[in-house]
Scaffold this active site. Structure first.
Site, PDB file in Angstrom:
ATOM      1  N   ARG A 105       0.828  -1.208   0.000  1.00 47.37           N
ATOM      2  CA  ARG A 105       0.000   0.000   0.000  1.00 47.37           C
ATOM      3  C   ARG A 105       0.861   1.257   0.000  1.00 47.37           C
ATOM      4  O   ARG A 105       0.560   2.223  -0.679  1.00 47.37           O
ATOM      5  CB  ARG A 105      -0.924   0.001   1.226  1.00 47.37           C
ATOM      6  CG  ARG A 105      -2.237  -0.661   0.909  1.00 47.37           C
ATOM      7  CD  ARG A 105      -3.297  -0.325   1.910  1.00 47.37           C
ATOM      8  NE  ARG A 105      -2.825  -0.589   3.272  1.00 47.37           N
ATOM      9  CZ  ARG A 105      -3.606  -0.848   4.289  1.00 47.37           C
ATOM     10  NH1 ARG A 105      -4.908  -0.869   4.099  1.00 47.37           N
ATOM     11  NH2 ARG A 105      -3.135  -1.079   5.487  1.00 47.37           N
ATOM     12  N   LYS A 158      -6.641 -17.223   6.528  1.00 47.17           N
ATOM     13  CA  LYS A 158      -7.699 -18.109   7.051  1.00 47.17           C
ATOM     14  C   LYS A 158      -9.060 -17.448   7.071  1.00 47.17           C
ATOM     15  O   LYS A 158     -10.080 -18.111   6.881  1.00 47.17           O
ATOM     16  CB  LYS A 158      -7.345 -18.640   8.445  1.00 47.17           C
ATOM     17  CG  LYS A 158      -6.903 -17.596   9.465  1.00 47.17           C
ATOM     18  CD  LYS A 158      -5.429 -17.403   9.420  1.00 47.17           C
ATOM     19  CE  LYS A 158      -4.996 -16.101  10.024  1.00 47.17           C
ATOM     20  NZ  LYS A 158      -3.972 -16.248  11.031  1.00 47.17           N
ATOM     21  N   GLU A 182      -1.233 -23.934   3.526  1.00 42.74           N
ATOM     22  CA  GLU A 182      -0.710 -24.533   4.762  1.00 42.74           C
ATOM     23  C   GLU A 182      -0.491 -23.496   5.876  1.00 42.74           C
ATOM     24  O   GLU A 182      -0.694 -23.784   7.062  1.00 42.74           O
ATOM     25  CB  GLU A 182       0.622 -25.243   4.471  1.00 42.74           C
ATOM     26  CG  GLU A 182       1.262 -25.923   5.655  1.00 42.74           C
ATOM     27  CD  GLU A 182       0.390 -27.018   6.268  1.00 42.74           C
ATOM     28  OE1 GLU A 182       0.225 -28.062   5.640  1.00 42.74           O
ATOM     29  OE2 GLU A 182      -0.141 -26.806   7.378  1.00 42.74           O
ATOM     30  N   ILE A 226       3.496 -25.162  11.352  1.00 39.56           N
ATOM     31  CA  ILE A 226       3.297 -26.610  11.566  1.00 39.56           C
ATOM     32  C   ILE A 226       2.696 -27.270  10.326  1.00 39.56           C
ATOM     33  O   ILE A 226       1.648 -26.852   9.847  1.00 39.56           O
ATOM     34  CB  ILE A 226       2.354 -26.880  12.758  1.00 39.56           C
ATOM     35  CG1 ILE A 226       2.822 -26.122  13.991  1.00 39.56           C
ATOM     36  CG2 ILE A 226       2.237 -28.370  13.033  1.00 39.56           C
ATOM     37  CD1 ILE A 226       1.831 -26.178  15.158  1.00 39.56           C
ATOM     38  N   LYS A 235      -9.850 -21.041  11.547  1.00 36.42           N
ATOM     39  CA  LYS A 235      -8.948 -22.202  11.443  1.00 36.42           C
ATOM     40  C   LYS A 235      -9.707 -23.501  11.709  1.00 36.42           C
ATOM     41  O   LYS A 235      -9.471 -24.523  11.056  1.00 36.42           O
ATOM     42  CB  LYS A 235      -7.781 -22.033  12.409  1.00 36.42           C
ATOM     43  CG  LYS A 235      -6.847 -20.899  11.996  1.00 36.42           C
ATOM     44  CD  LYS A 235      -5.933 -20.489  13.142  1.00 36.42           C
ATOM     45  CE  LYS A 235      -4.905 -19.466  12.708  1.00 36.42           C
ATOM     46  NZ  LYS A 235      -4.191 -18.852  13.838  1.00 36.42           N
TER      47      LYS A 235
END
Ligand code: NAI
Ligand SMILES: N[C@@H](CC=O)C(=O)O
Ligand code: NA
Length: 441
Positions: A48, A105, A129, A136, A205
């Site tokens: 931005r 997410k 992922e 993880i 999530k």
């Protein structure tokens, strides 16, 4: 040396995660090229405010994200966050046959169906992922390694910010406000940290995890959500007194359904419960030792049994590690041909409301110290068909404390029990009410 033409990457957003993506892409360029079989080239970085990004090459910066997506790039990496313009930019990329990697997410929990459809139509890849539990490796194991098994339950700590806050409150008695400021400074919190503390981030999530685990389309609207704002020092102390600790948990599980319902439930014998809420777990439970911004997720599957995935769930570098892993995967697919797995929502299991989900409660009461109090409280439990697993009563000079831990009952029955108990004249105060997880029911 790689003979394939370079894989050109558009990076959208260059904040906490984006900056680390640029660093890893630059520092590891030679290794990445060897692993992919082609150089992985940063074609542009959409931001931005270009003058705020002195740490990345100035000639790559642009404020026109749409033009960058439309330019001659093979892969679009989105680390802007939020719904728009991220959604439109990713749809444009996928519709044009460009593979996409995202850590977003919030977007996936609302729009996976639309994004996956666009990817399927053009044959592009969609990888995410980093969107759950940061570094993880969790989504790929669920989607690929466990594709031959039947996952029954996924339970974990998937928000680093709230885990950092709860760990601080438990270990040093640090205040909620101080720890949240520190989590923001360390790059764990979302741009608007209410997404973390009110459980929205963990709920997104949970929706992504449940979708993959149960081959069912689950969106944020299907997830029961409670954040940590209501967790008090009294809750933390009540948990400690009984050898427990308070954690914000995301729980996705298969639950039986009567099959006599209507709509999505009609004829179904199995449904799913997806929820995010604070819970007390025993200090001996493996999730109890997960502190700070670390995340850990327990997965139970019929054949595999119990598994635990543990690591850094937030922060620039850990999240960038997962983004780079996805980038290598899609780049390999481009070089070698082929595609990653498609969305799998064939099971279509109905989501069960929280009220019908079996849970257990810990209830801590301040009561008048006189005969008959326990029997009055016990009568309310019996009236609601809630059976008591343990009671602890401590008398003091003019008042007493009563702690009750229940066996499993529907959440609705437990809620009504607590409401009615709170209204008993012998109950001075309901000091703490919290669900209990991780113990035999
Ligand atoms: N920070 C973390 O620990 C983790 C973050 N994520 C996700 O990664 C994404 C990025 O997170 P952060 O890097 O922490 O956020 P951030 O707020 O530090 O960075 C986002 C950047 O995007 C820029 N931006 C906003 N609108 C833009 C636009 N229209 N065009 C170009 N740039 C634009 C912002 O100026 C900012 O620099 C989010 O979806 C977040 O949920 C996922 C896992 C962990
Ligand atoms: N704000 C999130 C970042 C990672 O997903 C968190 O605190 O876990
Ligand atoms: Na992950």
């Amino acid at each position: 040396m790689p003979s394939h033409k370079p894989i050109r990457v558009a990076l959208l957003g260059c904040g906490t995660v984006g900056t680390e993506v640029v660093r890893l892409l630059t520092d590891q360029a030679a290794d990445l090229a060897a692993r992919v079989g082609a150089p992985v080239e940063l074609a542009g970085i959409a931001v931005r405010k270009p003058n705020k990004h002195r740490e990345v090459p100035a000639d790559l910066l642009t404020t026109d994200a749409a033009a960058l997506v439309a330019s001659d790039v093979d892969v679009v990496v989105e680390v802007i966050g939020g719904i728009e313009p991220a959604r439109t930019l990713l749809l444009d990329a996928l519709r044009a046959g460009k593979s996409a990697v995202t850590a977003n997410k919030a977007l996936l929990a609302e729009h996976t169906a639309e994004l996956s459809a666009a990817a399927d139509a053009s044959g592009a890849d969609l990888y995410f992922e980093a969107s759950v539990a940061g570094a993880i490796p969790l989504l790929r194991p669920l989607r690929e390694s466990l594709a031959g098994d039947r996952i029954t339950r996924v339970m974990g700590i998937v928000n680093g910010t709230t885990n950092f806050i709860l760990s601080g409150m438990d270990s040093t008695g640090a205040s909620y406000g101080e720890t949240l400021e520190e989590a923001t400074r360390l790059g764990y919190a979302e741009a608007d940290p209410t997404a973390d503390v009110d459980g929205f981030d963990a709920a997104s999530k949970a929706a992504i995890l449940a979708s993959l685990a149960f081959h069912t389309r689950v969106t944020a609207a299907d997830v029961h959500r409670e954040g940590i704002a209501s967790v008090s020092a009294a809750d933390i102390a009540a948990a400690k007194a009984l050898g427990r600790i308070v954690k914000l948990l995301a729980i996705c599980e298969r639950v039986p359904v009567g099959g006599d319902g209507e709509g999505a439930d009609a004829g179904a014998t199995e449904g799913i419960s997806v929820r995010v809420h604070p819970a007390m777990i025993p200090r001996s439970h493996p999730l109890a030792g997960v502190n700070g911004a670390f995340n850990a997720v327990f997965v139970e599957a019929d054949a595999a049994g119990e598994m635990m995935f543990y690591g850094q769930g937030a922060g620039g570098a850990p999240t960038a590690s997962a983004v780079l892993g996805d980038l290598v995967a899609v780049a390999r697919n481009l070089v070698q041909g082929g595609r990653g797995p498609r969305e799998s929502a064939y099971a279509g299991l109905p989501s069960r409301p929280m009220g019908q989900t079996p849970t257990r409660y810990h209830i801590s009461l301040d009561v008048a110290d006189r005969a008959g109090v326990l029997s009055q409280v016990a009568a309310v439990f019996a009236e609601h068909d809630v059976s008591i697993a343990a009671v602890r009563q401590e008398g003091r000079v003019d008042d007493a404390s009563l702690v009750v831990v229940t066996h499993a009952a529907t959440d609705a029955a437990l809620r009504s029990t607590v409401d009615k108990i709170g209204g008993l004249p012998v109950v001075r105060e309901v000091v703490s009410v919290m669900r209990v997880e991780g113990e035999e029911t």
